[in-house]
Design a protein around this motif. Structure first.
Motif, PDB file in Angstrom:
ATOM      1  N   UNK A 214      -0.740   5.241   3.128  1.00 38.07           N
ATOM      2  CA  UNK A 214      -0.095   5.215   1.819  1.00 38.07           C
ATOM      3  C   UNK A 214       1.421   5.330   1.941  1.00 38.07           C
ATOM      4  N   UNK A 215       1.883   6.428   2.530  1.00 38.07           N
ATOM      5  CA  UNK A 215       3.317   6.668   2.723  1.00 38.07           C
ATOM      6  C   UNK A 215       3.521   7.101   4.176  1.00 38.07           C
ATOM      7  N   UNK A 216       3.351   6.175   5.111  1.00 35.02           N
ATOM      8  CA  UNK A 216       3.473   6.556   6.530  1.00 35.02           C
ATOM      9  C   UNK A 216       4.849   7.092   6.887  1.00 35.02           C
ATOM     10  N   UNK A 217       5.878   6.704   6.114  1.00 31.00           N
ATOM     11  CA  UNK A 217       7.235   7.173   6.399  1.00 31.00           C
ATOM     12  C   UNK A 217       7.331   8.693   6.317  1.00 31.00           C
ATOM     13  N   UNK A 218       6.543   9.303   5.440  1.00 32.53           N
ATOM     14  CA  UNK A 218       6.560  10.761   5.331  1.00 32.53           C
ATOM     15  C   UNK A 218       6.077  11.417   6.618  1.00 32.53           C
ATOM     16  N   UNK A 219       5.115  10.814   7.262  1.00 29.98           N
ATOM     17  CA  UNK A 219       4.521  11.406   8.461  1.00 29.98           C
ATOM     18  C   UNK A 219       5.485  11.425   9.646  1.00 29.98           C
TER      19      UNK A 219
END
Length: 446
Positions: A214-219
Motif C-alpha cells: 500500500x505505502x511501501x515508502x513508509x517501510x
C-alpha cells in the motif's frame, strides 16, 4: 429471532421499513450491535417502488444506479444513504458469498434474523471470522477490510481468518492474485485513518504485510534510527506522531492525518543523499514523495496538495516574538491551524535524549504565540493597493516586479507597518528606490 426486544429495534431504527424488505450486510450488523447505521443496504421485492417510497417519506432523492439489474439509491437530507437491490432467490446462498460472518446476516421488519454462518455469535464475541478463505481470495480487497474492521469495530480476527489474510497478502505480493483497484484500497485506508485508533491500524497493516503493498515508502524508515530528540525509528515515529495528533485533535481532517503519518517519509532519501550523515532536506523530498503516494492512491487533488504542503512546511522554525508570529501567520495562513497541529504532534512524538519537559514547553509557547497572532488576524488585511495602482504609481510595465511589490506590501500590512493607502504608496515608492537583495526576495517567497 433476534434477541433484542422489538421496542429497542424501533428506537434504533427510525426509518420506514420497506415492504417485504431485508436489511443486509454491514447495516444489519451495526443495528444488531446497537449502532445506528449511516448507510443502509436493502434487499427488496420492488427496488424502484421501495426507493421512491422512502425518498418521498423522508424528503430525499431516489435514482437508479443500474436499471438493468434493478439497483437503486436514495440520499436523505440527514446524510444517510440507502441502496436497494432485488431480493435474491436464495438468500442463504447470497449471504454465504460475503466476506465475514458479521456481515453475512439479514434482518427482517419483525426482528427475524437470517444468520447462516453464526455471525450473531461472532458479533457478541467481538470476533472477525471469514465466511470462507475462497471468498477472501475472490476479492483480495477483503484483506484490507479485515484490518480496517479490527480497528473500526474493535474486533479481532480469529486464527484461521488471520492466516487466510496473510495467504492473500503473500499471493498479492508474489503476483498470484491481482491487486485491487487503487480507488478501492484508498477507501479502506481512508476509513481506517478516519478512526481514532488509526495509528494502531497502520501497525496492523504492517503486521499483516499489507503496508508493503500500500505505502511501501513508509517501510523504508523501519530500523532507521535518528537520535537527538528522537527515541523511535523513522517509521515508528511517524505512527506515534499520528497517535499524538489524534489524542489531541480527534476531529483532525484526513489530509492532516495523512501528512502527520507521512511527515518524515523523505528521511530515508535525504539520509542516502547525505551519505548517511543527516536528514537535511527531508521536508522537501517528503512533500514530493507524499504527493506521489496520494496520487497513486487516487486521493482528491486538493487533499493531495494540502497533505504535501503540510509535509513540506513541517520543519519551519517557529517565531520567537510577536512580529515573527504575525509574519509566520501571513506566510502560512493557508496551512493554519493544521500545520501547528502537525508540528505539535511531531514534537510530542519525539522523546529522545535531547528532549525534555522544558524544551517541549518552550515549543508549546511558540505555538501559542502563532495561535494568538492567528486569532488577532484570522483573515488577511484588505489590500491597500491594487496591481494596477502600483503600475501607475511606479510607471512600470506589468510583470513579475508588480507581484513582488504586492507581496512585500501585503506582508507589511499584515505586520501592522502599513495601515492606509497613503502609507502604502510611500512604502511602494521606497521599495522601488531600494529593492531587496536576491536573498531578501527569496526570504519573502518562503
Amino acid at each position: 429471532m433476534f434477541r433484542r426486544p422489538r421496542a429497542v429495534l424501533d428506537r434504533l431504527f427510525d426509518q420506514p421499513w420497506p415492504a417485504g424488505g431485508l436489511l443486509v450486510g454491514g447495516a444489519a450488523r451495526d443495528l444488531l450491535r446497537g449502532v445506528t447505521p449511516g448507510d443502509y443496504d436493502w434487499a427488496v421485492p420492488d427496488t424502484a417502488a421501495a426507493a421512491n417510497v422512502l425518498a418521498q417519506a423522508q424528503g430525499g432523492a431516489a435514482f437508479p444506479l443500474d436499471q438493468e439489474r434493478g439497483y437503486w439509491r436514495v440520499h436523505l437530507p440527514n446524510g444517510a444513504q440507502h441502496d436497494f437491490v432485488p431480493l435474491p432467490d436464495d438468500l442463504n446462498a447470497d449471504l454465504l458469498r460475503r466476506d465475514f460472518t458479521v456481515n453475512a446476516m439479514a434482518l427482517g421488519a419483525a426482528g427475524q434474523l437470517h444468520d447462516p454462518t453464526g455471525g450473531q455469535a461472532d458479533l457478541q464475541a467481538r470476533r472477525l471470522r471469514m465466511v470462507s478463505a475462497h471468498n477472501l481470495q475472490t476479492d483480495s480487497l477483503r484483506a484490507w477490510r479485515a484490518a480496517r474492521f479490527e480497528v473500526t469495530l474493535g474486533f479481532r480476527m480469529d486464527a484461521a481468518t488471520e492466516q487466510a489474510v496473510r495467504e492473500v497478502t503473500a499471493a498479492l505480493a508474489a503476483g498470484r492474485l491481482p491487486l485491487p483497484a487503487p480507488e478501492r484500497v484508498r477507501e479502506e485506508l481512508q476509513a481506517l485513518l478516519g478512526h481514532q485508533k488509526a495509528a494502531q491500524g497502520v501497525l496492523r497493516l504492517e503486521e499483516l504485510g499489507l503496508l508493503a503493498l500500500t505505502v511501501p515508502e513508509l517501510r523504508e524508515g523501519i530500523g532507521m534510527q535518528q537520535g537527538g530528540f528522537h527515541h523511535l525509528d523513522v517509521f515508528r515515529h511517524g505512527v506515534e506522531a499520528l497517535h499524538q495528533l489524534l489524542a489531541r485533535f480527534s476531529d483532525a481532517p484526513l489530509p492532516l492525518r495523512w501528512a502527520t503519518l507521512l511527515h518524515d517519509v523523505g528521511k530515508p532519501h535525504a539520509h542516502m543523499l547525505s551519505g548517511g550523515q543527516n536528514f537535511y532536506g527531508h521536508d522537501k523530498s517528503g512533500a514530493l514523495i507524499t504527493r506521489e503516494i496520494l496520487t497513486r492512491l487516487r486521493l482528491p487533488g486538493d487533499d493531495t496538495a494540502r497533505a504535501a504542503s503540510l509535509v513540506g512546511a513541517h520543519m519551519l522554525p517557529l517565531p520567537q516574538n510577536d512580529t515573527e508570529a504575525r509574519r509566520f501567520v501571513h506566510r502560512r495562513r493557508a496551512l493554519l491551524p493544521d500545520l501547528l497541529a502537525l508540528m505539535l504532534a511531531d514534537r510530542e512524538a519525539a522523546r529522545g535524549a535531547m528532549s525534555s519537559p522544558a524544551s517541549r514547553q518552550s515549543y508549546a509557547v511558540a505555538l501559542d504565540r502563532v495561535l494568538a497572532a492567528l486569532e488577532e488576524q484570522p483573515a488577511p488585511p484588505k489590500p491597500l493597493l491594487t496591481g494596477s495602482e502600483i503600475i501607475a504609481l511606479l510607471d512600470i510595465e506589468p510583470g513579475p516586479q508588480v507581484g513582488r511589490v504586492l507581496r512585500a506590501l501585503n506582508e507589511a500590512a499584515a505586520l501592522g507597518n502599513v495601515k492606509n493607502p497613503e502609507q502604502a504608496r510611500a512604502f511602494v515608492q521606497k521599495w522601488a528606490q531600494h529593492p531587496p537583495t536576491d536573498e531578501a526576495k527569496d526570504e519573502l517567497h518562503k
